[in-house]
Scaffold this motif. Structure first.
Motif, PDB file in Angstrom:
ATOM      1  N   PRO A  88      -4.338   5.911   2.548  1.00  0.00           N
ATOM      2  CA  PRO A  88      -3.778   5.372   3.754  1.00  0.00           C
ATOM      3  C   PRO A  88      -4.591   4.385   4.137  1.00  0.00           C
ATOM      4  O   PRO A  88      -5.849   4.188   3.522  1.00  0.00           O
ATOM      5  N   LEU A  89      -4.076   3.425   5.113  1.00  0.00           N
ATOM      6  CA  LEU A  89      -4.769   2.293   5.454  1.00  0.00           C
ATOM      7  C   LEU A  89      -5.424   2.571   6.853  1.00  0.00           C
ATOM      8  O   LEU A  89      -4.965   3.497   7.535  1.00  0.00           O
ATOM      9  N   ALA A 110       0.535  -1.206   0.100  1.00  0.00           N
ATOM     10  CA  ALA A 110       0.016   0.105  -0.186  1.00  0.00           C
ATOM     11  C   ALA A 110       1.007   1.453   0.008  1.00  0.00           C
ATOM     12  O   ALA A 110       0.429   2.369  -0.826  1.00  0.00           O
ATOM     13  N   ALA A 111       1.954   1.428   0.924  1.00  0.00           N
ATOM     14  CA  ALA A 111       2.933   2.339   0.801  1.00  0.00           C
ATOM     15  C   ALA A 111       3.406   2.605  -0.592  1.00  0.00           C
ATOM     16  O   ALA A 111       3.419   3.916  -1.280  1.00  0.00           O
ATOM     17  N   ALA A 112       3.952   1.425  -1.171  1.00  0.00           N
ATOM     18  CA  ALA A 112       4.380   1.589  -2.519  1.00  0.00           C
ATOM     19  C   ALA A 112       3.278   2.392  -3.504  1.00  0.00           C
ATOM     20  O   ALA A 112       3.745   2.974  -4.347  1.00  0.00           O
ATOM     21  N   ALA A 113       2.197   1.787  -3.526  1.00  0.00           N
ATOM     22  CA  ALA A 113       1.123   2.331  -4.297  1.00  0.00           C
ATOM     23  C   ALA A 113       0.992   3.873  -4.148  1.00  0.00           C
ATOM     24  O   ALA A 113       0.730   4.568  -5.291  1.00  0.00           O
ATOM     25  N   TYR A 152       2.038   7.676   5.252  1.00  0.00           N
ATOM     26  CA  TYR A 152       2.508   7.069   6.483  1.00  0.00           C
ATOM     27  C   TYR A 152       1.994   7.699   7.713  1.00  0.00           C
ATOM     28  O   TYR A 152       1.586   7.308   8.822  1.00  0.00           O
ATOM     29  N   LEU A 153       2.010   9.313   7.613  1.00  0.00           N
ATOM     30  CA  LEU A 153       1.221  10.068   8.739  1.00  0.00           C
ATOM     31  C   LEU A 153      -0.059   9.460   8.792  1.00  0.00           C
ATOM     32  O   LEU A 153      -0.497   9.220  10.212  1.00  0.00           O
ATOM     33  N   HIS A 154      -0.888   9.376   7.943  1.00  0.00           N
ATOM     34  CA  HIS A 154      -2.398   9.221   8.261  1.00  0.00           C
ATOM     35  C   HIS A 154      -2.461   7.935   8.577  1.00  0.00           C
ATOM     36  O   HIS A 154      -3.403   7.369   9.642  1.00  0.00           O
ATOM     37  N   THR A 155      -1.846   7.020   8.047  1.00  0.00           N
ATOM     38  CA  THR A 155      -1.877   5.341   8.539  1.00  0.00           C
ATOM     39  C   THR A 155      -1.468   5.263  10.009  1.00  0.00           C
ATOM     40  O   THR A 155      -1.811   4.569  10.628  1.00  0.00           O
ATOM     41  N   THR A 199      -3.270  13.647   0.228  1.00  0.00           N
ATOM     42  CA  THR A 199      -3.281  14.430  -1.093  1.00  0.00           C
ATOM     43  C   THR A 199      -3.717  13.174  -2.125  1.00  0.00           C
ATOM     44  O   THR A 199      -3.868  12.038  -1.825  1.00  0.00           O
ATOM     45  N   THR A 200      -4.336  13.578  -3.338  1.00  0.00           N
ATOM     46  CA  THR A 200      -4.923  12.805  -4.169  1.00  0.00           C
ATOM     47  C   THR A 200      -3.614  11.787  -4.510  1.00  0.00           C
ATOM     48  O   THR A 200      -2.448  11.939  -4.805  1.00  0.00           O
ATOM     49  N   GLY A 201      -3.965  10.354  -4.834  1.00  0.00           N
ATOM     50  CA  GLY A 201      -3.122   9.323  -5.021  1.00  0.00           C
ATOM     51  C   GLY A 201      -2.503   8.534  -3.884  1.00  0.00           C
ATOM     52  O   GLY A 201      -1.934   7.604  -3.809  1.00  0.00           O
ATOM     53  N   SER A 202      -2.694   9.430  -2.614  1.00  0.00           N
ATOM     54  CA  SER A 202      -2.427   8.726  -1.504  1.00  0.00           C
ATOM     55  C   SER A 202      -3.414   8.110  -0.725  1.00  0.00           C
ATOM     56  O   SER A 202      -4.553   8.747  -0.582  1.00  0.00           O
TER      57      SER A 202
END
Length: 912
Positions: A615-616, A519-522, A586-589, A610-613
């Motif tokens: 988070p999980l 997910a981070a790589a995405a 990473y901050l939101h997850t 931001t668009t494209g991020s």
């Protein structure tokens, strides 16, 4: 291709199409036998159902044809309807039956037996079982019988052409079996007699002739025909014309390059190649410069006696800097030259050449090394057709097709161990400067080509080489010779990637942290998770990224250094946007995990990602949150530091808040202090007014945990001065009281604890108020007022249980245990500590669990229970050591020494 010569199948490339159930497949077979010819519907019904057609057979037929059209559409095959009939519209080579007949007819027109042999072998390879196996109608039975006769004739022609090409040795087992099955067939007998004679077995040839003559006399009352009698007479007279003019004695090639002189180690990999079992193909994969060819050649030379019939080697140039990968047909031609095939006897057709190659190596004990392959398609035409040969394939790609379809064993090559790296540098150089050697090995990360490049620079000291590598990075491993330049070797791996894959590789290089989840790589590359998985798989196949435990991906340090270089070619906005997306991820997850870890704490105010991020929400329980932080915390530390460097100040200080709670629970006090230092450096540059007061407070508490009370007071008092409201001031009073307690400054602690109690009561925060009451109680207990301590802690515990604050309950219970022990009520203390320990474990708070275990040991000791005290202290000692709390560990070790305890390297039980 549509298969008829065996189990029916329709394929597009390597993919079998889902034609459907048996009757639908039968319709396709009936059309395929006469592809390109219009067949009336009644003819198709008769071919498929014979004498037992279903009711409304034409309607059923139309339904099947509709499904077939839809299924075959991706292949370009079309079923056309014309004038009440149907036609399979396709080229002559699309149906294996027609390709078989075309190849056979072409072979029979060839004047050159080698070309004819290659074509007939290609034709026979199309057979995979019983023709039209799905059909049992009279028409199908008649077709099968005709095709059997065609195949028998093709087999007979193949034997004649093989004898003409001097391949009598390899034909003998087949001819013996055929002669036993058909003892009265004079054509078969003649081939076997001739093959035996040409193999130097004249007596066996004559013996078989007489055996056939007796069979004919006994069974049919006749003599052998003129052709067999003439062959017998020519053998008796040793007719020199019986020896074929073009018989070639197969050469014994010795094509292996020399043994790599600098080869070191790889004991496990060499053993794995030795222990191949029935596997005849081994695919050695790994990054460019990792030592794949060296391993293959070293094993080959060590086992050369196992291959008395020769060794073939070809560099397939899959990643060459000066041209495309080698066409496998070129490699086949080179192998035929090495095997002694003269130009006069070389088939013209590439398929025939490949068949000739397979024939020449069949049943021979040979080693075939296919080095530097780009794809499986480049390798497959070079594989022998029998299991007598061993094949070693090296490639930067994983070549899963070889494993799945050809039974290859995959062997992945990684970096050298520290011991192997030292051996490669040379014992004398390492002994002369062990410190420089260790630094050089660490900088190279065990990468063989990097170490080999440096080892070759014999006129320079290791310290000088280490300094150059430290200062200039990958440039120190560059060279005018591209094969001795690590940047050049790595660059060749990128040539086969798409633009999307190259961009992802470069962005993964600049992403902070040792590795990343999917997910981070995405979020980093701004793609969907399925697309990112596909991209990562391509980079993994190219040995540019490594798959690590728990589905994470990372890079070797030197590969990452090259990726960073590649990232410089990307536009600056592209790089910045990617970093911002991954910072947001990473901050939101981490914040979502923090909320599960500390549900009673105030959330950190965040702007939308931001668009494209994407988070999980990685955790719904504290235990899940701790596991997520355990997996991610090295990467989170790197992300926070990189965010500060990139002036993403909001991300940097807010990451300190959401990460700090985890680090403290795990007892990672040095990381905890560093995290708050980074957060404090970022906060003054943030637009959020709570940033500075929060990070000053966090930094003060972090100093108090690592023993720096004076530094703690400086930061905590500064936090009090800049606090913008009563809530923030109250939080800081609580932190000051906590730091004072930790450093035995009871008087100051009581002052700030009372401020915290009044403040939380005034702002209406009952859970925080309970924590402040418990802290005040603990301070009163240290001051000797145990009754007041117990009263406040009991009130606090009631509120914490009411609100489900497990962390607060555990801390308060621990204080109540200390209070009970201080007043001689050790059984009550034992109960309180045990309950607290269970809650600390439930919340994964190993830091306070260690403290509680130490207090449990004291309580057991006071109750004269030395065995239980020893167990508790050993568990505490293990946790202290894991957390790097050396002072605490030494104190507990002294307690164990006083009990006569041993010093185990690791314990189990209460620590778990």
């Amino acid at each position: 291709m549509v298969g008829v010569l065996g189990t029916l199948e329709a394929r597009q490339g390597d993919r079998e199409l889902p034609v459907g159930h048996a009757r639908r497949r039968s319709v396709l077979a009936a059309l395929a036998v006469d592809a390109g010819r219009l067949l009336p519907a009644d003819v198709l019904v008769d071919r498929v159902w014979g004498e037992r057609p279903p009711v409304r057979a034409r309607s059923t037929l139309r339904t099947y044809l509709t499904h077939l059209r839809r299924t075959l559409a991706p292949t370009g095959l079309a079923i056309l309807r014309r004038d009440g009939g149907y036609l399979l519209d396709t080229g002559p080579d699309t149906v294996d039956l027609h390709r078989f007949h075309r190849l056979l007819a072409s072979a029979r027109r060839q004047p050159d037996p080698h070309t004819a042999l290659g074509q007939v072998e290609d034709a026979l390879e199309l057979w995979r079982g019983e023709p039209l196996a799905e059909l049992d109608t009279p028409w199908a039975q008649a077709v099968r019988e005709r095709l059997r006769r065609d195949r028998d004739a093709a087999e007979a022609d193949r034997a004649d052409w093989a004898l003409a090409c001097g391949r009598h040795h390899e034909l003998l087992p087949e001819l013996v079996a055929r002669a036993e099955a058909e003892p009265l067939d004079e054509r078969v007998a003649g081939r076997l007699v001739l093959a035996l004679y040409r193999s130097g077995r004249q007596a066996d040839a004559l013996s078989h002739y007489h055996r056939v003559r007796r069979h004919l006399a006994d069974e049919l009352g006749t003599d052998p025909g003129p052709a067999l009698q003439e062959l017998h007479q020519r053998i008796l007279t040793a007719d020199p014309a019986l020896s074929p003019a073009d018989t070639e004695a197969p050469a014994v090639p010795r094509q292996l390059p020399s043994v790599p002189r600098s080869f070191i180690g790889r004991t496990d990999q060499l053993a794995a190649l030795d222990d191949r079992g029935t596997t005849v193909i081994s695919a050695i994969g790994g990054a460019g410069g990792i030592g794949k060819t060296w391993l293959a050649l070293t094993w080959a030379h060590r086992n050369i006696d196992r291959f008395p019939d020769g060794q073939l080697f070809v560099d397939l140039r899959g990643f060459s800097p000066d041209g495309p990968p080698m066409d496998p047909a070129v490699a086949v031609r080179g192998f035929l030259d090495a095997l002694g095939v003269t130009p006069a006897h070389l088939p013209v057709d590439p398929h025939a050449q490949a068949a000739r190659y397979r024939s020449l190596v069949a049943d021979r004990r040979m080693l075939i090394v296919l080095d530097n392959a780009a794809t499986a398609d480049q390798v497959v035409p070079l594989l022998p057709g029998t299991a007598s040969c061993t094949v070693l394939v090296t490639s930067r790609h994983r070549l899963p097709t070889l494993v799945a379809r050809h039974g290859a064993r995959a062997l992945s090559l990684d970096v050298l161990t520290a011991a192997e790296s030292r051996a490669l540098l040379g014992a004398d150089r390492v002994t002369a400067d062990e410190r420089a050697a260790d630094e050089l090995i660490a900088l190279c990360g065990g990468f063989p080509l990097a170490l080999g490049i440096l080892t070759a620079r014999t006129g320079r000291e290791l310290a000088e080489l280490a300094a150059e590598l430290r200062e200039t990075g990958l440039d120190a491993l560059d060279d005018d010779d591209p094969t001795a330049s690590l940047p050049a070797v790595l660059s060749w791996s990128l040539r086969h990637l798409t633009d999307e894959q190259r961009t992802a590789f470069a962005l993964l290089g600049i992403a902070p942290g040792p590795d990343h989840g999917l997910a981070a790589a995405a979020s980093l590359i701004g793609a969907s998770v399925p697309q990112t998985r596909k991209v990562l798989r391509a980079l993994e196949d190219a040995s540019l990224v490594e798959r690590r435990p728990n589905g994470r991906h990372g890079m070797h340090d030197l590969v990452r250094a090259y990726a960073i270089t590649a990232a410089r070619e990307l536009p600056e906005p592209t790089r910045q946007a990617a970093l911002h997306r991954v910072f947001d991820f990473y901050l939101h997850t981490a914040h979502n995990a923090y909320r599960a870890l500390a549900p009673t704490r105030d959330p950190v105010p965040l702007t939308p990602p931001t668009t494209g991020s994407a988070p999980l929400y990685p955790a719904s329980t504290r235990a899940e949150a701790m596991r997520w932080f355990d997996a991610e915390h090295p990467t989170l530390l790197a992300v926070q530091r990189h965010a500060l460097d990139q002036r993403e100040h909001d991300h940097a200080w807010k990451l300190a808040v959401v990460l700090g709670k985890y680090l403290l629970r795990r007892g990672l006090l040095d990381d905890h202090l560093t995290t708050w230092e980074v957060g404090h450096a970022a906060a003054p540059h943030s637009d959020d007014p709570t940033g500075e007061v929060t990070t000053l407070r966090g930094l003060g508490l972090a100093h108090s945990h690592t023993g720096g009370y004076a530094d703690a007071l400086v930061h905590l008092r500064s936090s009090l001065l800049v606090a913008p409201d009563e809530v923030q001031r109250t939080h800081t009073h609580y932190a000051l009281a906590e730091a004072a307690l930790r450093h035995h400054d009871v008087a100051n602690g009581l002052v700030h604890a009372r401020h915290a109690v009044r403040g939380y009561r005034h702002v209406g925060q009952p859970v925080r108020l309970a924590a402040a009451l418990a802290l005040l109680g603990e301070l009163r207990g240290v001051a000797g007022d145990h009754r007041a301590a117990e009263s406040r802690c009991t009130r606090a515990l009631s509120v914490q249980r009411q609100h489900g604050d497990h962390t607060g309950q555990a801390s308060t219970l621990s204080v109540l245990g200390t209070t009970a022990g201080s007043t001689g009520r050790h059984e009550a203390a034992l109960d309180r500590y045990t309950e607290a320990l269970a809650l600390f474990r439930e919340t994964d708070n190993t830091h306070q669990a260690a403290d509680t275990l130490e207090r449990l040991g004291h309580t057991h000791s006071a109750l004269d229970q030395p065995h239980r005290a020893r167990t508790a202290w050993r568990a505490a000692l293990e946790l202290y050591r894991e957390q790097g709390r050396d002072t605490d560990a030494d104190r507990v070790q002294r307690r164990l020494d006083d009990l006569g305890g041993t010093r185990p390297a690791r314990t189990t039980g209460l620590a778990e």
